[in-house]
Design a protein around this motif. Structure first.
Motif, PDB file in Angstrom:
ATOM      1  N   UNK A   1       2.416 -16.196  -1.279  1.00 44.66           N
ATOM      2  CA  UNK A   1       2.103 -14.628  -1.030  1.00 44.66           C
ATOM      3  C   UNK A   1       0.872 -14.122  -1.855  1.00 44.66           C
ATOM      4  N   UNK A   2       0.761 -14.700  -3.039  1.00 43.75           N
ATOM      5  CA  UNK A   2      -0.593 -14.307  -3.988  1.00 43.75           C
ATOM      6  C   UNK A   2      -1.683 -14.868  -3.273  1.00 43.75           C
ATOM      7  N   UNK A   3      -1.568 -16.146  -2.509  1.00 46.47           N
ATOM      8  CA  UNK A   3      -2.835 -16.685  -2.173  1.00 46.47           C
ATOM      9  C   UNK A   3      -3.094 -15.795  -0.599  1.00 46.47           C
ATOM     10  N   UNK A   4      -2.128 -15.209   0.061  1.00 45.85           N
ATOM     11  CA  UNK A   4      -2.319 -14.602   1.153  1.00 45.85           C
ATOM     12  C   UNK A   4      -2.880 -13.106   0.715  1.00 45.85           C
ATOM     13  N   UNK A   5      -2.624 -12.625  -0.206  1.00 46.06           N
ATOM     14  CA  UNK A   5      -2.944 -11.372  -0.585  1.00 46.06           C
ATOM     15  C   UNK A   5      -4.564 -11.553  -1.206  1.00 46.06           C
ATOM     16  N   UNK A   6      -4.949 -12.327  -1.973  1.00 47.30           N
ATOM     17  CA  UNK A   6      -6.272 -12.679  -2.262  1.00 47.30           C
ATOM     18  C   UNK A   6      -7.211 -12.757  -0.890  1.00 47.30           C
ATOM     19  N   UNK A   7      -6.583 -13.556   0.014  1.00 45.76           N
ATOM     20  CA  UNK A   7      -7.320 -13.775   1.101  1.00 45.76           C
ATOM     21  C   UNK A   7      -7.518 -12.431   2.158  1.00 45.76           C
ATOM     22  N   UNK A   8      -6.669 -11.571   1.904  1.00 42.01           N
ATOM     23  CA  UNK A   8      -6.826 -10.310   2.404  1.00 42.01           C
ATOM     24  C   UNK A   8      -7.449  -9.218   1.572  1.00 42.01           C
ATOM     25  N   UNK A   9      -8.081  -9.609   0.686  1.00 41.22           N
ATOM     26  CA  UNK A   9      -8.744  -8.638  -0.207  1.00 41.22           C
ATOM     27  C   UNK A   9     -10.301  -8.978  -0.531  1.00 41.22           C
TER      28      UNK A   9
ATOM     29  N   UNK B   1     -13.122  -8.507  -3.634  1.00 41.61           N
ATOM     30  CA  UNK B   1     -13.474  -7.590  -4.929  1.00 41.61           C
ATOM     31  C   UNK B   1     -12.360  -6.990  -5.512  1.00 41.61           C
ATOM     32  N   UNK B   2     -11.028  -7.442  -5.289  1.00 39.24           N
ATOM     33  CA  UNK B   2      -9.640  -6.734  -5.569  1.00 39.24           C
ATOM     34  C   UNK B   2      -9.427  -5.630  -4.653  1.00 39.24           C
ATOM     35  N   UNK B   3     -10.040  -5.452  -3.644  1.00 40.83           N
ATOM     36  CA  UNK B   3      -9.925  -4.382  -2.831  1.00 40.83           C
ATOM     37  C   UNK B   3      -9.471  -4.791  -1.601  1.00 40.83           C
ATOM     38  N   UNK B   4      -8.039  -4.382  -1.190  1.00 42.03           N
ATOM     39  CA  UNK B   4      -7.853  -4.838   0.336  1.00 42.03           C
ATOM     40  C   UNK B   4      -8.738  -4.270   1.580  1.00 42.03           C
ATOM     41  N   UNK B   5      -8.692  -4.969   2.638  1.00 39.62           N
ATOM     42  CA  UNK B   5      -9.520  -4.808   3.505  1.00 39.62           C
ATOM     43  C   UNK B   5      -8.729  -3.469   4.315  1.00 39.62           C
TER      44      UNK B   5
ATOM     45  N   UNK C   1      -5.070  -1.692  -5.022  1.00 41.96           N
ATOM     46  CA  UNK C   1      -6.010  -2.979  -5.249  1.00 41.96           C
ATOM     47  C   UNK C   1      -5.071  -4.094  -5.139  1.00 41.96           C
ATOM     48  N   UNK C   2      -5.519  -5.350  -4.917  1.00 45.25           N
ATOM     49  CA  UNK C   2      -4.894  -6.738  -4.903  1.00 45.25           C
ATOM     50  C   UNK C   2      -3.875  -6.896  -6.087  1.00 45.25           C
ATOM     51  N   UNK C   3      -4.424  -6.509  -7.326  1.00 44.48           N
ATOM     52  CA  UNK C   3      -3.830  -7.040  -8.492  1.00 44.48           C
ATOM     53  C   UNK C   3      -2.532  -5.971  -8.694  1.00 44.48           C
TER      54      UNK C   3
END
Length: 317
Positions: free
Chosen positions: A98-106, A108-112, A134-136
């Motif tokens: 899940x964390x890996x997917x979240x990082x891939x969809x963001x 600079x810590x901002x979601x697309x 934000x992703x964090x």
């Protein structure tokens, strides 16, 4: 389970057991707050006496479980599919994916942009803007949820990740930034798993009610897991106690299921696994064991619930 994974497990168990801070846990266990922090951070291996103190105050886990997970008991049974070890390995995997997917969809810590909009729609998020700012923040929100909510979030996030609009956004931002890792479809398939829930209630309270499968086995179809309750299909390597993953088609068409191994609901309500063969308006249900007979039903009298696409077996020592 390595030291870092074990530390994350202890932190999660601590919180689930009602100790929201390391200091509170230190008070009841007699283990120093500094030691607990190091163990949860993965920088210190817990001693057996420390694990024993932990086990007295952690719910749903024993001293032996902790000793095995931390590597002290090398000879223990490790193949049992539904034991606590598998459960917490699954938790660790769900969090990592899940964390890996979240990082891939963001970026600079901002979601697309499209991703942020879809995340706000999730029932678990409840429209809370702070969670998706934000992703964090989202990762912290995810880590604080119980396992059932984490499973639901992972499944929903995985679906969002595979949307064409999200793929287009990721591709666009990848082309704008040469330092961004390009994620291929092959890599995605290797990392993403589908969550498949059990269809019946034959599993015990101590067993997990889900299975994990690779998406290429079921595609975009609905799927379910089913416990096998007899040896009627022993001749093809399917035994009592196995679990099958079944893929369900949107509608019944004979050329889809003909001559395949399927799950079927009989007129009396029993669910069985059989090879099926269509003969005009009738269906043959063919077992692979001499103690079981081939049965014939009119196709309207039974319900074919899905095609078997995977067998999962529990290994016992």
């Amino acid at each position: 389970m390595d030291r870092k994974q074990f530390g994350k497990l202890i932190a999660k168990l601590r919180k689930e057991s009602g100790y929201d801070s390391q200091r509170k846990f230190a008070t009841v266990t007699g283990v120093s707050n500094a030691s607990i922090a190091k163990i949860e951070n993965g920088t210190q291996k817990a001693r057996p006496d420390t694990l024993k103190a932990f086990s007295k105050h952690l719910t749903d886990i024993t001293y032996a479980d902790l000793m095995e997970m931390s590597g002290y008991l090398e000879g223990s049974i490790k193949q049992e599919k539904h034991d606590k070890y598998s459960k917490y390995e699954f938790i660790s995997m769900i969090e990592e994916l899940t964390i890996d997917l979240i990082k891939k969809m963001s970026k600079d810590d901002k979601f697309l942009p499209f991703v942020e909009a879809k995340l706000k729609e999730l029932e678990e998020v409840g429209g809370n803007r702070d969670v998706v700012k934000n992703a964090s923040s989202f990762i912290k929100f995810f880590e604080n949820q119980n396992l059932n909510i984490q499973i639901n979030l992972y499944s929903n996030i995985q679906q969002i990740y595979t949307l064409p609009e999200v793929k287009n956004e990721i591709d666009y931002y990848n082309t704008q930034d040469s330092s961004t890792e390009i994620v291929t479809d092959e890599e995605v398939n290797e990392r993403i798993y589908k969550i498949v829930m059990h269809y019946n209630n034959t599993i015990s309270e101590n067993e997990s009610n889900y299975e994990i499968v690779k998406p290429e086995l079921i595609g975009n179809h609905h799927a379910f897991a089913l416990s096998v309750l007899d040896n009627s299909m022993q001749g093809i390597g399917l035994f009592n106690g196995d679990v099958v993953i079944c893929k369900k088609e949107d509608e019944l068409r004979s050329y889809i299921y003909d001559t395949k191994i399927c799950s079927i609901i009989l007129p009396n309500g029993d669910e069985v696994i059989r090879k099926i063969q269509f003969i005009n308006e009738e269906i043959l249900l063919i077992p692979f064991h001499p103690d079981f007979n081939t049965e014939i039903f009119y196709k309207d009298d039974i319900s074919i619930t899905g095609e078997v696409v995977q067998i999962i077996r529990t290994l016992n020592q």
